[in-house]
Design a protein around this motif. Structure first.
Motif, mmCIF file in Angstrom:
data_model
loop_
_atom_site.group_PDB
_atom_site.id
_atom_site.type_symbol
_atom_site.label_atom_id
_atom_site.label_comp_id
_atom_site.label_asym_id
_atom_site.label_seq_id
_atom_site.Cartn_x
_atom_site.Cartn_y
_atom_site.Cartn_z
ATOM 1 N N MET A 95 -3.689 0.134 2.703
ATOM 2 C CA MET A 95 -4.143 -1.249 2.593
ATOM 3 C C MET A 95 -5.610 -1.332 2.980
ATOM 4 O O MET A 95 -5.950 -1.647 4.127
ATOM 5 N N PRO A 96 -6.521 -1.001 2.040
ATOM 6 C CA PRO A 96 -7.957 -1.069 2.350
ATOM 7 C C PRO A 96 -8.397 -2.508 2.589
ATOM 8 O O PRO A 96 -7.722 -3.465 2.187
ATOM 9 N N ALA A 97 -9.540 -2.654 3.244
ATOM 10 C CA ALA A 97 -10.082 -3.992 3.506
ATOM 11 C C ALA A 97 -10.419 -4.682 2.192
ATOM 12 O O ALA A 97 -11.156 -4.145 1.363
ATOM 13 N N ASP A 98 -9.850 -5.879 1.991
ATOM 14 C CA ASP A 98 -10.168 -6.718 0.825
ATOM 15 C C ASP A 98 -9.920 -6.015 -0.501
ATOM 16 O O ASP A 98 -10.572 -6.303 -1.504
ATOM 17 N N GLN A 99 -8.969 -5.082 -0.522
ATOM 18 C CA GLN A 99 -8.629 -4.405 -1.770
ATOM 19 C C GLN A 99 -7.121 -4.400 -1.951
ATOM 20 O O GLN A 99 -6.357 -4.662 -1.026
ATOM 21 N N LYS A 100 -6.698 -4.063 -3.157
ATOM 22 C CA LYS A 100 -5.281 -4.070 -3.472
ATOM 23 C C LYS A 100 -4.561 -2.899 -2.810
ATOM 24 O O LYS A 100 -5.063 -1.781 -2.774
ATOM 25 N N MET A 144 -2.173 0.196 -2.299
ATOM 26 C CA MET A 144 -1.746 1.257 -3.204
ATOM 27 C C MET A 144 -0.859 2.234 -2.449
ATOM 28 O O MET A 144 -0.945 2.361 -1.224
ATOM 29 N N ASP A 145 0.010 2.917 -3.196
ATOM 30 C CA ASP A 145 0.909 3.904 -2.619
ATOM 31 C C ASP A 145 0.475 5.301 -3.032
ATOM 32 O O ASP A 145 0.133 5.541 -4.191
ATOM 33 N N VAL A 146 0.496 6.218 -2.053
ATOM 34 C CA VAL A 146 0.146 7.611 -2.311
ATOM 35 C C VAL A 146 1.364 8.468 -1.966
ATOM 36 O O VAL A 146 1.687 8.642 -0.793
ATOM 37 N N PRO A 147 2.084 9.002 -2.974
ATOM 38 C CA PRO A 147 3.262 9.819 -2.691
ATOM 39 C C PRO A 147 2.877 11.263 -2.377
ATOM 40 O O PRO A 147 1.882 11.777 -2.880
ATOM 41 N N TYR A 148 3.667 11.896 -1.522
ATOM 42 C CA TYR A 148 3.441 13.296 -1.175
ATOM 43 C C TYR A 148 4.747 14.072 -1.374
ATOM 44 O O TYR A 148 5.813 13.613 -0.946
ATOM 45 N N GLN A 158 -7.407 11.011 5.158
ATOM 46 C CA GLN A 158 -8.046 11.643 4.005
ATOM 47 C C GLN A 158 -7.128 11.685 2.788
ATOM 48 O O GLN A 158 -7.539 12.111 1.709
ATOM 49 N N HIS A 159 -5.859 11.269 2.964
ATOM 50 C CA HIS A 159 -4.851 11.315 1.894
ATOM 51 C C HIS A 159 -4.688 12.731 1.359
ATOM 52 O O HIS A 159 -4.549 12.948 0.150
#
Length: 248
Positions: free
Chosen positions: A124-129, A131-135, A186-187
């Motif tokens: 949940m970035p600041a003021d951005q949509k 997103m999901d990052v699967p691992y 760092q994702h």
């Protein structure tokens, strides 16, 4: 039993407990009958100058789950940063959840949790949509996030609980052990190798101490950790970047 094993068995009761829970945790709001394994703060130094502090507590809850709770503040003269992290771990060592929050200079958040026996990160970035990052990573993956140095202490404990064996008449023997790790900030995921390299005399805040020395290597970067006989990290260093972290 060799000299290293004799020294490292001083807190054998702690390791026996950690073998059951894999790592201990930290929490601001303690539950009844919880066990605090460690708490305090680390000073963060770059090129010999103190630039930040990490405050942490390490606790096993009465529910047998563990929680690792940390707060870091950094002021390097150019920017002021405040971040928090909470890691919740099941008794078998599997991740229940990991929540990272950026409080300043902007508000951000990311959460790692299980999904279909793998991991997913909700960013949940600041003021951005959102997103999901699967691992494609198992729930037993080790979290080693940026800036939270107490996570390295948790890895030391896991290594002692899972990377060492006790042999009759020989004591506890430790070999280099590979761990899958996730760096949520760092994702990215990677592999790390930890080993116990021996005993070493080092200077800590003007005093000589003989400590257990561990090494973590990942993606060509080496971390040296010096650990007391009661399994507390006293000092860490990253020689390639002139970073040192010292327990206050």
């Amino acid at each position: 039993m060799n000299r290293i094993c004799k020294r490292i068995l001083v807190a054998g009761a702690v390791v026996a407990c950690l073998a059951a829970v894999s790592i201990a945790g930290t929490a601001k709001d303690k539950e009844t009958d919880g066990k605090v394994w460690d708490s305090g703060s680390f000073g963060i130094f770059v090129n010999g100058k103190r630039v930040g502090t990490e405050k942490f507590t390490i606790e096993q809850r009465s529910t047998h789950e563990s929680v690792a709770d940390s707060e870091i503040t950094v002021d390097d003269g150019h920017a002021k940063v405040t971040q928090t992290a909470e890691m919740r771990v099941a008794p078998n060592g599997d991740l229940i959840s990991y929540v990272w929050k950026g409080l300043s200079p902007r508000k951000e958040q990311s959460t790692v949790e299980p999904k279909d026996q793998l991991l997913v990160e909700h960013v949940m970035p600041a003021d951005q949509k959102k997103m999901d990052v699967p691992y494609v990573l198992p729930l037993s993956t080790v979290i080693l996030d940026d800036n939270f140095f107490s996570h390295r202490e948790l890895l030391v404990w896991r290594y002692l609980a899972t990377g060492c064996v006790v042999k009759p008449n020989e004591g506890r023997m430790c070999a280099p052990t590979h761990f899958g790790i996730l760096v949520p900030h760092q994702h990215t995921s990677a592999s790390a190798v930890m080993e116990l390299t021996g005993r070493e005399q080092i200077n800590v805040k003007g005093k000589q101490q003989e400590l257990n020395k561990f090494k973590i290597e990942s993606d060509g970067v080496v971390w040296n950790l010096w650990v007391s006989d009661d399994y507390k990290v006293i000092k860490m260093a990253v020689p390639s970047s002139n970073v040192e972290v010292v327990r206050d």
